[in-house]
Design a protein around this motif. Structure first.
Motif, PDB file in Angstrom:
ATOM      1  N   ARG A  74      36.816  48.223  59.230  1.00 32.21           N
ATOM      2  CA  ARG A  74      35.704  47.907  58.337  1.00 32.21           C
ATOM      3  C   ARG A  74      34.361  47.859  59.067  1.00 32.21           C
ATOM      4  O   ARG A  74      33.345  47.516  58.465  1.00 32.21           O
TER       5      ARG A  74
ATOM      6  N   LYS B  17      42.171  41.189  49.576  1.00 37.02           N
ATOM      7  CA  LYS B  17      40.773  41.311  49.136  1.00 37.02           C
ATOM      8  C   LYS B  17      40.425  42.735  48.715  1.00 37.02           C
ATOM      9  O   LYS B  17      39.919  42.949  47.602  1.00 37.02           O
ATOM     10  N   PRO B  18      40.668  43.768  49.553  1.00 40.37           N
ATOM     11  CA  PRO B  18      40.331  45.115  49.096  1.00 40.37           C
ATOM     12  C   PRO B  18      41.140  45.548  47.885  1.00 40.37           C
ATOM     13  O   PRO B  18      40.623  46.265  47.018  1.00 40.37           O
TER      14      PRO B  18
ATOM     15  N   ALA C 180      42.233  43.637  45.366  1.00 35.29           N
ATOM     16  CA  ALA C 180      41.640  43.014  44.181  1.00 35.29           C
ATOM     17  C   ALA C 180      40.278  43.616  43.865  1.00 35.29           C
ATOM     18  O   ALA C 180      39.926  43.791  42.690  1.00 35.29           O
ATOM     19  N   GLU C 181      39.501  43.944  44.896  1.00 36.04           N
ATOM     20  CA  GLU C 181      38.190  44.550  44.665  1.00 36.04           C
ATOM     21  C   GLU C 181      38.327  45.935  44.035  1.00 36.04           C
ATOM     22  O   GLU C 181      37.514  46.319  43.185  1.00 36.04           O
ATOM     23  N   LEU C 182      39.343  46.682  44.442  1.00 37.51           N
ATOM     24  CA  LEU C 182      39.497  48.051  43.950  1.00 37.51           C
ATOM     25  C   LEU C 182      40.064  48.101  42.540  1.00 37.51           C
ATOM     26  O   LEU C 182      39.583  48.867  41.692  1.00 37.51           O
TER      27      LEU C 182
ATOM     28  N   GLY D 177      40.998  45.195  40.517  1.00 40.32           N
ATOM     29  CA  GLY D 177      40.837  44.005  39.689  1.00 40.32           C
ATOM     30  C   GLY D 177      41.955  43.009  39.917  1.00 40.32           C
ATOM     31  O   GLY D 177      43.061  43.364  40.360  1.00 40.32           O
ATOM     32  N   TYR D 178      41.644  41.759  39.614  1.00 42.15           N
ATOM     33  CA  TYR D 178      42.597  40.667  39.879  1.00 42.15           C
ATOM     34  C   TYR D 178      43.918  40.847  39.150  1.00 42.15           C
ATOM     35  O   TYR D 178      44.997  40.743  39.753  1.00 42.15           O
TER      36      TYR D 178
ATOM     37  N   ARG E  33      29.034  46.835  51.699  1.00 44.17           N
ATOM     38  CA  ARG E  33      30.020  45.837  52.108  1.00 44.17           C
ATOM     39  C   ARG E  33      29.660  44.443  51.594  1.00 44.17           C
ATOM     40  O   ARG E  33      30.538  43.621  51.366  1.00 44.17           O
TER      41      ARG E  33
ATOM     42  N   LEU F  58      29.201  42.912  46.649  1.00 46.36           N
ATOM     43  CA  LEU F  58      29.970  42.090  45.722  1.00 46.36           C
ATOM     44  C   LEU F  58      29.900  40.602  46.049  1.00 46.36           C
ATOM     45  O   LEU F  58      30.078  39.764  45.162  1.00 46.36           O
ATOM     46  N   SER F  59      29.645  40.274  47.307  1.00 46.32           N
ATOM     47  CA  SER F  59      29.607  38.863  47.686  1.00 46.32           C
ATOM     48  C   SER F  59      28.209  38.267  47.607  1.00 46.32           C
ATOM     49  O   SER F  59      28.045  37.060  47.439  1.00 46.32           O
TER      50      SER F  59
END
Length: 272
Positions: A121, A174-175, A177-179, A181-182, A242, A245-246
């Motif tokens: 990353r 994390k990646p 869920a980001e890609l 969805g939860y 990067r 989203l945060s």
């Protein structure tokens, strides 16, 4: 995937150990990290993770694109089940033995393993996973560690940790869920089902799906496109995305202004 141990004359092997090979191309800008234990479907172990960590450390500063690929029909079938035997691996404890240790020691050990999955990353390069066949558990998480994934049409992703009484702990939650969805990430992890090529492309797990025979060529074309823009602009853009989203909106807008200020001042200086 073909075995590429016969290299172009200007390519250079920088590392070859424990099922990992690192090759630098003749331009010095593209590094290829290959999982090279096809007889065991590129199963993973602490030794392989140590080799991946070393590969990241050995990358020369001029490398702009790092490609992760695998020999044989499977990208990686996940963790070597030898980890759960009483004997464990040569030179290291079994996971059962680790589980009987202190929480602090176990946390430190897992953190070390995670280092094999985090350096991909970095914002000074773009990482591309070329994925074919099975990418299960640790294999799925290793593909998720990369910025981009080009997949063969026979790809089969799966998270199987929950079925073993474990959780995905190699930085993949994390990646994922980001890609996707939860809700979909939860369903994929808990059921352990296969995600195949069409769904992978539709949900964003795969940036591109191609026939298996075309995988290497597609990755080479993508690497060339990634090398086309100026490096500093690419690195700044990756760093912005990067954090997108945060960050809050105001934080992200400020980051954009700061990055563009650096780019404009650099261009103005170069024009003087």
């Amino acid at each position: 995937m073909p075995d590429d141990t016969i290299l172009p004359h200007d390519d250079k092997i920088l590392l070859e150990r424990d099922g990992v090979r690192l090759v630098l191309d003749g331009t010095g800008t593209v590094a290829t990290i290959t999982l090279c234990n096809p007889a065991k479907r590129n199963v993973q172990s602490p030794a392989l993770w140590e080799a991946l960590i070393e590969a990241g450390r050995l990358l020369p500063g001029q490398v702009r694109v790092a490609v992760l690929r695998a020999e044989g029909p499977s990208f990686s079938a996940g963790l070597d089940r030898q980890a759960f035997t009483p004997e464990g691996f040569d030179g290291g404890p079994s996971f059962l033995e680790l589980g009987r240790g202190s929480e602090a020691d176990l946390d430190a050990t897992i953190a070390t393993y995670q280092q094999a999955f985090t350096w991909w990353r970095r914002t000074d390069l773009i990482t591309v996973a070329a994925v074919q066949g099975h990418a299960i558990g640790a294999g799925f998480q290793l593909a998720l560690a990369c910025d981009l994934r080009v997949c063969a049409d026979d790809v089969q992703f799966a998270m199987r940790e929950t079925g073993l009484g474990l959780v995905p702990d190699l930085t993949g939650t994390k990646p994922l869920a980001e890609l996707v969805g939860y809700s979909r990430a939860l369903e994929i992890c808990v059921t352990g089902r296969y995600v195949q090529a069409e769904e992978a492309e539709r949900t964003g797990l795969a940036n591109l799906v191609v026939p298996a025979a075309d995988l290497d060529a597609a990755v080479a074309d993508l690497a060339a496109a990634l090398l086309a823009p100026p490096r500093d602009a690419v690195n700044e853009t990756k760093a912005l995305l990067r954090t997108a989203l945060s960050h809050t909106e105001s934080e992200q807008f400020a980051a954009e202004r700061a990055a563009q200020t650096r780019r404009l001042r650099s261009l103005a200086g170069a024009a003087e």
